[in-house]
Scaffold this motif. Structure first.
Motif, mmCIF file in Angstrom:
data_model
loop_
_atom_site.group_PDB
_atom_site.id
_atom_site.type_symbol
_atom_site.label_atom_id
_atom_site.label_comp_id
_atom_site.label_asym_id
_atom_site.label_seq_id
_atom_site.Cartn_x
_atom_site.Cartn_y
_atom_site.Cartn_z
ATOM 1 N N LYS A 137 0.817 -1.220 0.000
ATOM 2 C CA LYS A 137 0.000 0.000 0.000
ATOM 3 C C LYS A 137 0.848 1.266 0.000
ATOM 4 C CE LYS A 137 -3.901 -2.130 2.396
ATOM 5 N NZ LYS A 137 -4.680 -2.180 3.639
ATOM 6 N N SER A 138 2.071 1.173 0.508
ATOM 7 C CA SER A 138 2.915 2.366 0.616
ATOM 8 C C SER A 138 3.980 2.464 -0.478
ATOM 9 C CB SER A 138 3.587 2.404 1.993
ATOM 10 O OG SER A 138 4.454 1.295 2.133
ATOM 11 N N THR A 139 3.977 1.534 -1.435
ATOM 12 C CA THR A 139 4.972 1.585 -2.500
ATOM 13 C C THR A 139 4.457 0.893 -3.755
ATOM 14 O OG1 THR A 139 7.252 1.042 -3.118
ATOM 15 C CG2 THR A 139 6.127 -0.527 -1.688
ATOM 16 N N THR A 140 4.963 1.309 -4.882
ATOM 17 C CA THR A 140 4.623 0.655 -6.145
ATOM 18 C C THR A 140 5.738 -0.287 -6.589
ATOM 19 O OG1 THR A 140 5.584 2.464 -7.433
ATOM 20 C CG2 THR A 140 3.225 2.600 -6.932
ATOM 21 N N ASP A 141 6.757 -0.446 -5.758
ATOM 22 C CA ASP A 141 7.936 -1.231 -6.123
ATOM 23 C C ASP A 141 7.792 -2.722 -5.842
ATOM 24 O OD1 ASP A 141 9.047 1.185 -6.800
ATOM 25 O OD2 ASP A 141 10.124 1.413 -4.919
ATOM 26 N N ILE A 142 6.621 -3.161 -5.383
ATOM 27 C CA ILE A 142 6.415 -4.556 -5.018
ATOM 28 C C ILE A 142 5.310 -5.147 -5.882
ATOM 29 C CG2 ILE A 142 5.764 -6.163 -3.181
ATOM 30 C CD1 ILE A 142 6.661 -3.942 -1.186
ATOM 31 N N GLU A 143 5.609 -6.271 -6.507
ATOM 32 C CA GLU A 143 4.613 -6.996 -7.285
ATOM 33 C C GLU A 143 4.447 -8.384 -6.672
ATOM 34 O OE1 GLU A 143 4.259 -9.002 -11.654
ATOM 35 O OE2 GLU A 143 5.174 -7.020 -11.542
ATOM 36 N N LEU A 144 3.258 -8.687 -6.211
ATOM 37 C CA LEU A 144 2.957 -9.967 -5.571
ATOM 38 C C LEU A 144 2.171 -10.854 -6.520
ATOM 39 C CD1 LEU A 144 2.713 -11.886 -3.077
ATOM 40 C CD2 LEU A 144 0.669 -10.553 -2.433
ATOM 41 N N THR A 145 2.629 -12.084 -6.662
ATOM 42 C CA THR A 145 1.895 -13.097 -7.397
ATOM 43 C C THR A 145 1.516 -14.185 -6.403
ATOM 44 O OG1 THR A 145 3.166 -12.674 -9.416
ATOM 45 C CG2 THR A 145 1.977 -14.774 -9.293
ATOM 46 N N GLU A 146 0.226 -14.430 -6.275
ATOM 47 C CA GLU A 146 -0.241 -15.486 -5.382
ATOM 48 C C GLU A 146 -0.503 -16.736 -6.208
ATOM 49 O OE1 GLU A 146 -3.141 -14.312 -2.257
ATOM 50 O OE2 GLU A 146 -3.082 -12.381 -3.324
#
Length: 112
Positions: free
Chosen positions: A64-73
């Motif tokens: 929520k505080s950054t756009t630098d993280i991409e999560l794949t579930e």
């Protein structure tokens, strides 16, 4: 290579998680506290292999505080398959495979 991206540096940090809730906050803190080389872009790609603890919720809160993280579930497809999937999604000049229980030295990325 030609164009404006020739000198641009980028690092994709690739991490596979599974029930890593007890480590994941420290993992992100150590990355945040790293010195990032001048002009370098950093992206964190995470594949969660079906955690049943709070790992995914912790990651989503940090997202929520950054756009630098991409999560794949996903499901547990195996460590190497998950890393290969992340590598195909990565756009960095450098791929940095990192386990979620790792804490980085503050100069790690500069040395890389």
């Amino acid at each position: 290579m030609t164009g404006s991206n020739f000198y641009e540096k980028s690092i994709s940090i690739l991490t596979v998680t599974y029930n890593s809730a007890k480590f994941i906050s420290d993992y992100f803190s150590s990355i945040k506290n790293c010195s990032i080389p001048n002009g370098c872009n950093l992206k964190i790609l995470i594949y969660d292999a079906g955690s049943s603890d709070e790992t995914v919720n912790i990651i989503k809160n940090i997202q929520k505080s950054t756009t630098d993280i991409e999560l794949t579930e996903g499901n547990n497809i195996g460590f190497s398959s998950a890393n290969n999937l992340l590598a195909k999604k990565a756009s960095g000049n450098y791929l940095f495979f990192l386990n979620p229980d790792t804490k980085l030295d503050t100069n790690c990325l500069n040395k890389l």
